[in-house]
Scaffold this active site. Structure first.
Site, PDB file in Angstrom:
ATOM      1  N   GLY A  90       0.894  -1.337  -0.064  1.00  0.00           N
ATOM      2  CA  GLY A  90      -0.002   0.019   0.124  1.00  0.00           C
ATOM      3  C   GLY A  90       0.856   1.239   0.163  1.00  0.00           C
ATOM      4  N   ARG A 145       0.025   8.653   2.306  1.00  0.00           N
ATOM      5  CA  ARG A 145       0.581   9.954   2.217  1.00  0.00           C
ATOM      6  C   ARG A 145       1.968  10.026   2.313  1.00  0.00           C
ATOM      7  NH1 ARG A 145      -0.601  12.132   7.359  1.00  0.00           N
ATOM      8  NH2 ARG A 145      -1.986  10.426   7.390  1.00  0.00           N
ATOM      9  N   ASP A 173      -8.061  12.085  10.546  1.00  0.00           N
ATOM     10  CA  ASP A 173      -8.080  11.637   9.182  1.00  0.00           C
ATOM     11  C   ASP A 173      -8.864  10.392   8.737  1.00  0.00           C
ATOM     12  OD1 ASP A 173      -7.534  11.760   6.335  1.00  0.00           O
ATOM     13  OD2 ASP A 173      -5.677  10.948   6.621  1.00  0.00           O
TER      14      ASP A 173
HETATM   15  P1  ADP Z   1      -0.038   6.772   5.053  1.00  0.00           P
HETATM   16  O1  ADP Z   1       0.032   7.446   6.421  1.00  0.00           O
HETATM   17  O2  ADP Z   1       0.901   6.831   3.977  1.00  0.00           O
HETATM   18  O3  ADP Z   1      -1.474   7.102   4.413  1.00  0.00           O
HETATM   19  P2  ADP Z   1      -1.235   4.284   5.971  1.00  0.00           P
HETATM   20  O4  ADP Z   1      -1.013   3.775   7.469  1.00  0.00           O
HETATM   21  O5  ADP Z   1      -2.739   4.858   5.818  1.00  0.00           O
HETATM   22  O6  ADP Z   1      -0.308   5.174   5.331  1.00  0.00           O
HETATM   23  O7  ADP Z   1      -1.578   3.019   4.949  1.00  0.00           O
HETATM   24  C1  ADP Z   1      -1.249   2.899   3.436  1.00  0.00           C
HETATM   25  C2  ADP Z   1      -2.079   1.833   2.943  1.00  0.00           C
HETATM   26  O8  ADP Z   1      -1.476   0.713   3.394  1.00  0.00           O
HETATM   27  C3  ADP Z   1      -3.646   1.633   3.793  1.00  0.00           C
HETATM   28  O9  ADP Z   1      -4.761   2.265   3.333  1.00  0.00           O
HETATM   29  C4  ADP Z   1      -3.731   0.041   3.482  1.00  0.00           C
HETATM   30  O10 ADP Z   1      -4.017  -0.225   2.210  1.00  0.00           O
HETATM   31  C5  ADP Z   1      -2.191  -0.429   3.530  1.00  0.00           C
HETATM   32  N1  ADP Z   1      -2.085  -1.034   5.164  1.00  0.00           N
HETATM   33  C6  ADP Z   1      -1.433  -0.013   6.109  1.00  0.00           C
HETATM   34  N2  ADP Z   1      -1.292  -0.779   6.990  1.00  0.00           N
HETATM   35  C7  ADP Z   1      -1.584  -2.081   6.774  1.00  0.00           C
HETATM   36  C8  ADP Z   1      -1.543  -3.244   7.650  1.00  0.00           C
HETATM   37  N3  ADP Z   1      -1.264  -3.265   8.889  1.00  0.00           N
HETATM   38  N4  ADP Z   1      -2.316  -4.428   7.061  1.00  0.00           N
HETATM   39  C9  ADP Z   1      -2.655  -4.684   5.950  1.00  0.00           C
HETATM   40  N5  ADP Z   1      -2.323  -3.252   4.999  1.00  0.00           N
HETATM   41  C10 ADP Z   1      -2.070  -2.187   5.614  1.00  0.00           C
HETATM   42 MG    MG Z   2      -3.469   6.592   5.177  1.00  0.00          MG
END
Ligand code: ADP
Ligand code: MG
Length: 464
Positions: A173, A176, A294
């Site tokens: 994934g 941001r 968020d």
């Molecule tokens: P950012 O701060 O870059 O937005 P996120 O923590 O929202 O990062 O993670 C981005 C994407 O990665 C999520 O929308 C999800 O699809 C995937 N993701 C994040 N953490 C996990 C996890 N623990 N298990 C599976 N997928 C995850």
């Molecule tokens: Mg995110």
């Protein structure tokens, strides 16, 4: 005890004598297997027992890590570590003494068993009974930490040890900041969010929030470790958390529809996670109120058992109720524009009250409920997946686009007529409207939403 003092003395002697220039070292996790230290850094060589096998880790240590002094001495029973100060001096592969291998378990099992043995004196040798290796060690370890430990997470050295023995598998994934990977740690899947060194503040902030005392909850993403590793040329910033193979609620709803029960379970767990974040728990083992800022379907993950966890705490703020202050300076309008509450869009939000931030979360949660309810399949009837306001704005709308729709035209996502024919969807529709009031004070609280949704399940159970 005397052993540690001796090691410390040796280490201090080393650090005084060896004020080195930049070094080249063997590095397992680096390009070309080489890293370069800053001036006055060191080469690091270590071996520890992971699942009964010796695992060596070699890398560079930055001056600050060297100063921390924890990396250069071998902790009895767990690992052997060595810092050295000439080019590639960590080339040699260390081995644990047979006594260590026989007598001790992997570092994770050691911690597990220490915790299982209920705070048994770490200096006491553990007997064979307490040393049984467990597959679920990581989860137990983290879970138990909540009840028996400080309630804020694993000891830093354990976090670092875990992070440095993860093998990255695939990118899963992007958001941001940086990239999220699935990794393997000791046979278990973990998620690794990798920040670029440019986003160090975000990494630090998210790690800090996750380690807020008593934050752990079944509906909040389980944090495992934070690590900042200087590999000579750049700093790798990692946040390690539990891995959820379904990914985000956004991905899940795009792919699948949900049954009425499935919808209720997801809605209830989302409301529970947010209610836990929002709640202040008073006392020494208490937690401050936290607002997420968020909330959206991409920041909620779906577990295998069909419940949800709130993730991405990078923009969260904590409330200090003693001083009635927020723990970081508030920059205006953070978060995702599509999900921003009307008072954020038109800048009428009362920033001096922490309640305002919670109420803005509730508005966004209402939008997530709408995305979810559309995918509830009743006798094969459901809607396609859509983001909120898909009829009114294009992708990546500006604040101004959103403000016109949400504040001026006072539009909200439409609630389909057929929701009236299903009790659960009728309740969901009512909750959404009460989360979307233009007047923030009129909105439901997360706790109220949680109660209302949990009663739907009861009503349904009774009926069937
Ligand atoms: P950012 O701060 O870059 O937005 P996120 O923590 O929202 O990062 O993670 C981005 C994407 O990665 C999520 O929308 C999800 O699809 C995937 N993701 C994040 N953490 C996990 C996890 N623990 N298990 C599976 N997928 C995850
Ligand atoms: Mg995110």
């Amino acid at each position: 005890m005397s052993y540690l003092r001796c090691s410390e003395a040796v280490l201090l002697l080393f650090t005084f004598v060896q004020l080195t220039a930049a070094l080249k070292c063997v590095c397992h996790l680096c390009v070309n297997h080489t890293c370069e230290t800053e001036a006055e850094g060191a080469c690091w060589n270590s071996v520890m027992l992971i699942n009964g096998k010796e695992e060596a880790v070699k890398s560079c240590l930055s001056p600050s890590e060297l100063k921390g002094q924890v990396f250069c001495y071998s902790s009895r029973n767990v690992s052997k570590r060595n810092c050295c100060f000439t080019d590639f001096c960590n080339n040699e592969t260390l081995h644990l003494s047979p006594g260590v291998i026989l007598g001790m378990c992997a570092v994770q099992n050691l911690w597990c068993n220490l915790i299982k043995a209920h705070k048994q004196d770490p200096e006491e040798p553990l007997d064979d009974q307490t040393l049984v290796s467990t597959d679920k060690c990581l989860k137990e370890l983290i879970y138990d930490m909540n009840t028996s430990g400080s309630g804020s997470g694993l000891p830093l050295l354990v976090q670092r040890t875990i992070a440095r023995t993860i093998v990255l598998q695939e990118s899963i994934g992007k958001g941001r900041f940086g990239e999220v990977w699935r990794g393997k740690w000791s046979g278990e899947d973990v998620a690794v969010k990798i920040f670029s060194s440019r986003d160090e503040r975000s990494w630090f902030r998210e790690a800090e929030i996750y380690q807020t005392i008593m934050l752990r909850h079944e509906n909040i993403l389980g944090f495992i470790a934070a690590d900042n590793k200087d590999n000579g040329s750049w700093t790798q910033l990692w946040l390690v958390s539990e891995y959820h193979e379904h990914g985000s609620l956004f991905d899940y709803l795009n792919r699948y529809t949900v049954s009425v029960e499935g919808m209720i379970v997801l809605a209830l767990s989302i409301a529970s996670g947010i209610a836990h974040l929002h709640m202040e728990i008073i006392g020494t083992q208490g937690k401050p109120a936290i607002a997420h800022r968020d909330i959206k379907s991409k920041n909620i993950l779906v577990k295998k058992n069909g419940t949800a966890v709130i993730a991405d705490l990078g923009l969260a703020v904590k409330h200090d109720s003693n001083t009635n202050t927020i723990d970081i300076p508030i920059n205006h309008r953070v978060g995702t524009k599509r999900y921003m509450a009307p008072e954020i869009l038109d800048d009428s939000i009362n920033m001096s009250s922490f309640e305002s931030f919670k109420r803005a979360d509730i508005y966004s949660m209402g939008l997530v409920f709408w995305e979810l309810a559309r995918r509830c399949s009743i006798q094969g009837i459901y809607e396609d997946f859509q983001l909120p306001y898909y009829e009114q704005v294009q992708s990546d709308p500006s604040v101004d686009d959103m403000r016109k729709v949400v504040c001026e035209q006072k539009l909200r996502p439409s609630i389909p007529n057929q929701w009236q024919s299903c009790e659960a969807l009728r309740v969901m529709g009512k909750i959404m409207r009460e989360c979307w009031y233009a007047n923030p004070a009129a909105r439901l609280t997360a706790l109220r939403v949680k109660k209302t949704v949990s009663q739907v399940t009861v009503v349904k159970d009774v009926k069937e």
